[in-house]
Design an enzyme around this catalytic site. Structure first.
Site, PDB file in Angstrom:
ATOM      1  N   GLY A  73       5.233 -11.404 -18.195  1.00 22.40           N
ATOM      2  CA  GLY A  73       4.940 -10.970 -16.836  1.00 22.40           C
ATOM      3  C   GLY A  73       5.988 -11.390 -15.829  1.00 22.40           C
ATOM      4  CG  LEU A  74       9.456  -9.639 -15.394  1.00 18.29           C
ATOM      5  CD1 LEU A  74       9.789  -8.486 -14.465  1.00 18.29           C
ATOM      6  CD2 LEU A  74      10.717 -10.118 -16.102  1.00 18.29           C
ATOM      7  CB  CYS A 131      10.204  -3.477 -13.482  1.00 22.03           C
ATOM      8  SG  CYS A 131      11.150  -4.947 -13.867  1.00 22.03           S
ATOM      9  CB  ILE A 194      17.775  -2.148 -26.102  1.00 24.86           C
ATOM     10  CG1 ILE A 194      17.430  -3.007 -27.317  1.00 24.86           C
ATOM     11  CG2 ILE A 194      18.529  -0.909 -26.473  1.00 24.86           C
ATOM     12  CD1 ILE A 194      16.558  -2.318 -28.393  1.00 24.86           C
ATOM     13  CG  ASN A 195      14.222  -5.231 -21.431  1.00 24.22           C
ATOM     14  OD1 ASN A 195      13.631  -6.167 -21.966  1.00 24.22           O
ATOM     15  ND2 ASN A 195      14.416  -5.164 -20.131  1.00 24.22           N
ATOM     16  N   GLY A 220      14.001 -10.044 -31.200  1.00 19.68           N
ATOM     17  CA  GLY A 220      14.387 -10.716 -32.434  1.00 19.68           C
ATOM     18  C   GLY A 220      14.936  -9.769 -33.482  1.00 19.68           C
ATOM     19  N   GLY A 247      19.655  -7.742 -28.737  1.00 18.74           N
ATOM     20  CA  GLY A 247      18.541  -7.418 -29.615  1.00 18.74           C
ATOM     21  C   GLY A 247      18.712  -7.997 -31.002  1.00 18.74           C
ATOM     22  CB  THR A 270      14.498 -13.955 -30.105  1.00 20.07           C
ATOM     23  OG1 THR A 270      14.002 -12.902 -29.270  1.00 20.07           O
ATOM     24  CG2 THR A 270      13.341 -14.567 -30.850  1.00 20.07           C
TER      25      THR A 270
END
Length: 326
Positions: A73-74, A131, A194-195, A220, A247, A270
């Site tokens: 949730g940032l 977002c 990427i996100n 990950g 990523g 990660t």
């Protein structure tokens, strides 16, 4: 570290291509006991928002067999505290800093860029467009070319002239190349790919979703093939646009895979959670991997996988045997 690792991301020149992924290095203070942050090409901050946020309620982290599922949730201190306490510490310690920004409206993104406009020590701005847009029924900015472009355009208009801007794209779209083209046309100097990928897990003991927010972002090793595909496709369409590959980067060979696909830099995320010094280790392993293949400059490896079979870049010395150091 050898000069072979120097890289250029549009107007941004870095001594090496390895950085942290947004949200995975805290404020920088958390990683500082493990290594000198100036050894990184850059430190990417957690996404800064206009107001302080506590984030989602727990549970908001769930391990998977090949990655991490999060719905944070940032959480963060908000722009005021960031400018007063967090950014000054990074600047005082000579850390090259890329500030990630996030918002719930186009105006919020623009306001954040304006607040950073006259702040020294900001190497670049990364625009997190994964977002929810409160003005569009909560749909993600990054899902639509026009919405993504509007955010980038607002940041470009308010940011200090000459500040490099990178748009961070989500992979959960029909055509990521179209989104990338829209962001570059709107003024992005480069792209971060990427996100996390939207995913979920169900706890077999509680018989309910494992995360309080039901779904979350998968990161990950599980998403590395998807990230490499996105980098490859976007580089093919926009070969002159610098890309930061993100990523599942956990080793130097992982980083090399992104470089070959077309990235000029990589971010480690990660892997930092179980190995806080993963960044410098990946950097060392990448340097060794390039040397083992006779590649004298990182730039000569960028996008090499797009070349026809048998192509040998000018800086490669074929007479040298390929050896991996353990």
């Amino acid at each position: 570290m050898s000069d072979r690792l120097r890289t250029t991301l549009g107007p941004l020149e870095l001594p090496n291509p390895v950085m942290t992924a947004s949200g995975c290095g805290g404020t920088g203070r958390e990683l500082a006991p493990f290594f000198d942050l100036t050894r990184l090409g850059a430190f990417v901050t957690t996404s800064v928002m206009p107001q302080a946020r506590a984030g989602r309620p727990t549970p908001r982290v769930s391990e998977t067999p090949s990655g991490l599922l999060t719905a944070m949730g940032l959480p963060g201190p908000g722009i005021e505290t960031f400018l007063e306490h967090e950014l000054p510490w990074l600047i005082e310690n000579d850390v090259r800093t890329i500030v990630s920004v996030a918002g719930s409206s186009v105006q919020e993104y623009g306001d954040l860029a304006r607040r950073l406009r006259n702040v020294p020590g900001v190497a670049a701005i990364e625009v997190n467009i994964a977002c929810p847009n409160v003005e569009d029924r909560g749909r993600m900015f990054g899902w639509h070319p026009a919405a993504a472009a509007s955010v980038v355009r607002a940041v470009r208009a308010q940011a200090r002239p000459g500040t490099p801007i990178f748009a961070k794209l989500a992979p959960d779209v029909t055509d990521i190349v179209t989104i990338a083209l829209a962001c570059v046309d709107a003024g992005a100097d480069g792209l971060t790919l990427i996100n996390t990928m939207e995913a979920m897990a169900i706890d077999p003991h509680t018989l309910r979703p494992a995360l309080s927010g039901v779904s979350g972002g998968l990161s990950g090793p599980a998403i590395r093939p998807v990230a490499v595909r996105c980098v490859y496709q976007v580089h093919a369409a926009l070969p002159s646009t610098p890309i930061i590959g993100v990523g599942g980067v956990a080793t130097g060979l992982d980083a090399l895979e992104f470089i070959l696909a077309g990235a000029s830099a990589v971010a480690v995320g990660t892997a930092v959670f179980h190995d806080p010094a993963a960044g410098p280790r990946v950097l060392r392993e990448l340097d060794e991997a390039l040397a083992a293949r006779g590649i004298a400059r990182l730039a000569d490896a960028v996008g090499l996988a797009h070349k026809p079979a048998g192509y040998v870049p000018p800086q490669v010395r074929p007479e040298e045997p390929v050896e991996e150091r353990t």
